[in-house]
Design a protein around this motif. Structure first.
Motif, short mmCIF file in Angstrom:
data_model
loop_
_atom_site.label_atom_id
_atom_site.label_comp_id
_atom_site.label_asym_id
_atom_site.label_seq_id
_atom_site.Cartn_x
_atom_site.Cartn_y
_atom_site.Cartn_z
N SER A 150 0.83 -1.36 -0.15
CA SER A 150 -0.04 -0.26 -0.55
C SER A 150 1.06 0.95 0.19
O SER A 150 0.87 2.75 -0.88
CB SER A 150 -1.20 0.37 1.02
OG SER A 150 -0.18 -0.14 2.25
N LEU A 151 1.84 1.02 1.13
CA LEU A 151 3.20 2.80 0.06
C LEU A 151 3.13 2.48 -0.85
O LEU A 151 3.74 3.91 -1.03
CB LEU A 151 3.78 2.13 1.35
CG LEU A 151 3.40 2.31 3.41
CD1 LEU A 151 4.57 1.45 4.13
CD2 LEU A 151 3.49 3.10 4.17
N LEU A 152 4.02 1.52 -1.45
CA LEU A 152 4.55 1.70 -2.50
C LEU A 152 3.48 1.73 -3.75
O LEU A 152 3.57 2.37 -4.96
CB LEU A 152 5.39 0.31 -3.25
CG LEU A 152 6.40 -0.02 -2.22
CD1 LEU A 152 6.34 -1.93 -2.84
CD2 LEU A 152 7.04 0.75 -2.54
N ASP A 153 1.43 1.41 -3.54
CA ASP A 153 1.46 1.75 -4.33
C ASP A 153 1.11 3.39 -5.17
O ASP A 153 1.38 4.29 -4.30
CB ASP A 153 0.51 1.84 -3.69
CG ASP A 153 -1.16 1.97 -4.99
OD1 ASP A 153 -1.25 2.53 -5.92
OD2 ASP A 153 -2.18 1.32 -4.67
N PRO A 154 1.32 3.48 -6.39
CA PRO A 154 1.83 5.32 -6.60
C PRO A 154 0.23 6.33 -6.03
O PRO A 154 0.64 7.11 -6.32
CB PRO A 154 1.30 4.24 -8.65
CG PRO A 154 2.95 3.86 -8.57
CD PRO A 154 1.82 2.40 -7.18
N ALA A 155 -0.91 5.64 -6.12
CA ALA A 155 -2.14 6.17 -5.85
C ALA A 155 -1.67 6.42 -4.41
O ALA A 155 -2.98 7.70 -4.30
CB ALA A 155 -3.10 5.35 -6.22
N ASN A 156 -1.24 6.54 -4.10
CA ASN A 156 -1.25 6.81 -2.68
C ASN A 156 0.33 7.69 -1.94
O ASN A 156 0.65 7.92 -1.03
CB ASN A 156 -0.63 5.15 -1.83
CG ASN A 156 -1.91 4.50 -1.69
OD1 ASN A 156 -3.56 5.08 -1.85
ND2 ASN A 156 -1.77 3.45 -1.39
N ARG A 157 0.92 8.01 -3.15
CA ARG A 157 2.04 8.95 -2.82
C ARG A 157 2.07 10.57 -3.29
O ARG A 157 0.77 9.86 -4.19
CB ARG A 157 2.73 7.86 -3.30
CG ARG A 157 3.35 6.67 -3.20
CD ARG A 157 4.90 6.39 -3.89
NE ARG A 157 5.59 7.19 -2.70
CZ ARG A 157 7.29 7.27 -2.55
NH1 ARG A 157 7.55 5.52 -3.32
NH2 ARG A 157 7.67 8.00 -2.27
N GLY A 158 2.48 11.24 -2.89
CA GLY A 158 2.85 12.23 -4.09
C GLY A 158 3.54 13.31 -2.99
O GLY A 158 4.70 13.13 -2.64
N THR A 159 3.94 14.44 -2.97
CA THR A 159 4.73 15.65 -2.52
C THR A 159 3.98 16.60 -1.74
O THR A 159 2.74 17.45 -2.15
CB THR A 159 4.82 16.42 -4.01
OG1 THR A 159 6.35 15.49 -4.77
CG2 THR A 159 6.65 17.22 -3.05
N TRP A 160 4.46 16.55 -0.61
CA TRP A 160 4.13 17.71 0.25
C TRP A 160 4.27 18.84 0.10
O TRP A 160 5.60 18.73 0.06
CB TRP A 160 3.35 16.68 1.86
CG TRP A 160 5.36 16.22 3.10
CD1 TRP A 160 5.68 15.52 2.60
CD2 TRP A 160 6.31 17.86 2.74
NE1 TRP A 160 7.03 15.75 3.45
CE2 TRP A 160 7.07 17.01 3.41
CE3 TRP A 160 6.62 19.41 3.44
CZ2 TRP A 160 9.02 17.46 4.13
CZ3 TRP A 160 7.63 20.01 3.74
CH2 TRP A 160 8.79 18.72 3.62
N VAL A 161 3.98 20.14 0.79
CA VAL A 161 4.66 21.18 0.35
C VAL A 161 4.49 21.61 1.39
O VAL A 161 2.96 22.52 1.72
CB VAL A 161 3.70 22.02 -0.72
CG1 VAL A 161 4.68 23.84 -1.31
CG2 VAL A 161 4.25 20.90 -2.89
N HIS A 162 5.12 22.67 2.24
CA HIS A 162 4.75 23.18 3.21
C HIS A 162 5.13 24.85 2.73
O HIS A 162 5.51 25.62 1.63
CB HIS A 162 6.06 23.50 4.50
CG HIS A 162 5.90 23.56 5.38
ND1 HIS A 162 6.13 24.76 5.14
CD2 HIS A 162 5.73 23.01 6.53
CE1 HIS A 162 6.13 25.46 7.03
NE2 HIS A 162 5.59 24.32 7.87
#
Length: 216
Positions: A150-162
């Protein structure tokens, strides 16, 4: 029945100690002080591949409130080394029996400006996993045994921006928002192991307001 260390993890042990193994952590620096801590990146056999243990801090803490992290904490004078500290903390926080953990390797120490700690990340194989619950209920709100898939799933990944302009990897699993040092460790470890799947780094995510009072 205790499960043996998978061959692919045994063969990867030498990668964890590489001097450049923490270059993926934005802002991390070489050890700088006497505030030392250790965390345990604990892998085990799951229904679909591997599982990983994460903790969720209580939302009313003065520091790191609500954050998702690995079990761990400050290294005490009674700990013979960072490995012992990481195993002790995992036992005290969520009840992991140190006797059931095989240490696979130790990542180089990184100084984390946000906390002021020099952090050692210990990678372990949990041969006899069982359901976990918070032991240190004064600090831990929940324990999550999540699948690596689930962590590797591209649908669950992104980039946070502060708002300050800083950015980094984020993992989005339902209500779990995994960012900061923990996400950097996951992102880098997956790269070291050759597990990373292509994902859209341009997919940005707003950091939940509850975390924005924390210093980077």
């Amino acid at each position: 029945m205790s499960s043996p260390v998978p061959a692919e993890l045994e063969s990867a042990q030498s990668r964890f100690a590489r001097p450049d193994a923490l270059e993926f952590i934005k802002g991390a620096r070489a050890p700088q002080g006497t505030r030392r801590a250790a965390v345990l990146i604990l892998l085990s056999a799951g229904i679909e591949g591997y599982d990983l243990v994460l903790i969720e801090k209580r939302p009313d803490l003065r520091s790191h409130a609500g954050q998702v992290a690995f079990p761990g904490g400050g290294i005490e004078s009674t700990d013979v080394d960072p490995v012992a500290a990481a195993l002790r903390e995992a036992n005290e926080e969520v009840g992991v029996d140190p006797a059931t953990v095989t240490v696979l390797g130790v990542l180089p120490v990184a100084h984390i400006p946000r906390s002021g700690f020099d952090v050692t990340s210990v990678v372990g194989w949990w041969g006899d996993p069982e359901p976990l619950a918070p032991v240190d209920v004064g600090e831990i709100a929940a324990v999550h045994q999540v699948s690596v898939a689930s962590l590797l799933d591209p649908a669950n990944r992104g980039t946070w921006v502060h708002p300050s302009g800083f950015s980094g990897p984020v993992f989005l699993l339902g209500d779990l928002y995994i960012w900061g040092f923990t996400a950097y460790l996951l992102d880098g470890m997956f790269d070291l192991l050759g597990w990373t799947l292509p994902w859209d780094v341009t997919r940005t995510s707003e950091i939940p307001p509850r975390f924005l009072s924390e210093r980077l």
